[in-house]
Every structure is written in C-alpha cells, then in structure tokens.
Design an enzyme around this catalytic site. Structure first.
Site, PDB file in Angstrom:
ATOM      1  N   SER A  16       0.819  -1.222   0.000  1.00  0.00           N
ATOM      2  CA  SER A  16       0.000   0.000   0.000  1.00  0.00           C
ATOM      3  C   SER A  16       0.844   1.260   0.000  1.00  0.00           C
ATOM      4  CB  SER A  16      -0.975   0.002   1.194  1.00  0.00           C
ATOM      5  OG  SER A  16      -1.815  -1.139   1.151  1.00  0.00           O
ATOM      6  N   ARG A  17       2.092   1.140  -0.446  1.00  0.00           N
ATOM      7  CA  ARG A  17       3.018   2.276  -0.533  1.00  0.00           C
ATOM      8  C   ARG A  17       3.360   2.876   0.838  1.00  0.00           C
ATOM      9  NH1 ARG A  17       2.923  -0.008  -4.670  1.00  0.00           N
ATOM     10  NH2 ARG A  17       2.970   0.862  -6.771  1.00  0.00           N
ATOM     11  N   LEU A  18       3.135   2.106   1.904  1.00  0.00           N
ATOM     12  CA  LEU A  18       3.495   2.573   3.247  1.00  0.00           C
ATOM     13  C   LEU A  18       4.911   2.108   3.575  1.00  0.00           C
ATOM     14  CD1 LEU A  18       0.084   1.931   5.054  1.00  0.00           C
ATOM     15  CD2 LEU A  18       0.982   4.066   4.105  1.00  0.00           C
TER      16      LEU A  18
END
Length: 235
Positions: free
Chosen positions: A207-209
């Site tokens: 989730s691009r975290l």
C-alpha cells in the site's frame, strides 16, 4: 513484483498499477545502526548474496553545473570506506568537470529484486594518486588501455577509438591488447569519493506505506568521525 502494465493511447503511455512491494524486515531509527555506512554494507551484502541482485554496485550519480543544471548517469561503486562511497572515471568527463565546479553529488541505488533503495547526498573529494594507481593497476589490461583511449564525453568520429587504441597498443608494447603489459595510470583518470551528509534507506511495503529511515550528519562533525541524527520519514 510483476511487470508494469502499459496502456497506450494516441498521445501518451499510461502505466497501470502493479503488484505491491514487500520486504520482510522493518527498518526503524530504533533498530538502525549508528552509522549509515554500516547499514549500507549490511544491505549491500544481503543484495549480492546468492546473486539476488544483478550488478548491485550500479548506482545513479547526479551532479550539477554551477548554474544548478543537473545531469545523471549510471556508474559503478568500487569501494565503501569509513569516509564514503568511491567511483572512478575520467577527470575530463562531464561528471568530473561538474564536480570540480560544484563539488556536491547525489547517489541512488535501486535493488528491485529485494525492494530496497538507498539515496545519498554529499560532498565530493578526489582520491589520492596512490589510491588511483592501486585500483587502476588491478584492472584488466583491456580496461587500462580503454581508459587511455577514451576522451570521455567528447564528440569523436566513428574511427577514432579503433585508431587511438591501436596506437596505444603499439606505444605500450601490447599489440594484441592481451597479456600483462605495463600500462601506467593516466593523470587524467582517477577516483572520486562522495562523503555523505545525508543517507536515506527505503524499504518497500504494501500500500506504498514504505519504511524510510534517514541519517543526517550533525553540524560541525569530522568527516572521519561523524555523528548522525536518525529519523523516520513519512512514505
């Protein structure tokens, strides 16, 4: 990570989302070592173990003119020492001329296979003649002749390199370009060391975290014994 899906349209290429980045470890300021060079060496060794990352030493080198006009290219890391990151090149090349005029640079390593990246920003210094000679003489004979033959970044004719290489082979007594002939280190060729003031470690997460841990050199610390501030950045 799957290949990106490309959706062409009449006037653009659109890259659609692909699979998530996933790394098993979790890098934080709490578990990061005091020195970014130690952290880099750990990640670099893990990248090359078992051939996970092909040519892990490849890095993007960005320089800028005195007017701030940037340029970037891929070069190869040849050494990491307590002061910084070392690469070698022709001192008359565009990159070297920009470094001479504006002695700052940025490096980026991207290890796609393990979903990691390292970004470095710092000052640049020349290696000593002794350091240059030690590395140059360890290179294959063809690479030593090539360093003499190339006027890096200069416009040349199609026939230039073959003609110049042939003359150099005759000059140094290596007619076939093979063997262990004596090829001295050119004065116009050598190494640069990027002394980091900032190093960021990026570790891909779903989730691009992503994990982003940055080391900042504290003011008025010596290059050989720096003190680092370690921070977590928002992805």
């Amino acid at each position: 990570m799957a290949d990106a899906i490309i959706q062409p349209t009449p006037d653009k290429i659109k890259v659609l989302p692909h699979e998530q980045y996933i790394t098993k470890d979790h890098l934080t300021p709490n578990n990061a070592p005091p020195s970014p060079l130690d952290q880099f060496c750990t990640w670099f060794k893990e990248a090359v173990e078992g051939g996970q990352v092909k040519e892990a030493e490849a890095m993007s080198l960005s320089t800028a003119s005195p007017l701030g006009i940037p340029s970037a290219r891929i070069v190869l890391l040849k050494q990491v020492d307590p002061r910084g990151f070392v690469f070698f090149t022709n001192y008359t090349s565009r990159k070297s001329q920009e470094i001479l005029a504006n002695p700052h640079a940025a490096l980026v390593f991207y290890w796609r296979e393990v979903h990691r990246s390292v970004r470095v920003v710092g000052r640049v210094e020349k290696l000593t003649a002794e350091e240059n000679d030690e590395y140059f003489q360890s290179r294959p004979i063809g690479s030593r002749l090539g360093a003499w033959a190339s006027r890096q970044s200069q416009v040349i004719s199609e026939e230039y390199l073959d003609s110049r290489l042939h003359k150099l082979q005759e000059r140094f007594g290596i007619p076939d370009g093979q063997g262990d002939g004596v090829v001295p280190t050119p004065e116009f060729w050598g190494g640069w060391r990027v002394i980091p003031d900032e190093v960021e470690f990026w570790s891909g997460k779903p989730s691009r975290l992503h994990d982003r841990v940055r080391y900042l050199r504290t003011e008025e610390t010596l290059d050989d014994t720096p003190i680092w501030k370690i921070e977590r950045l928002s992805p």
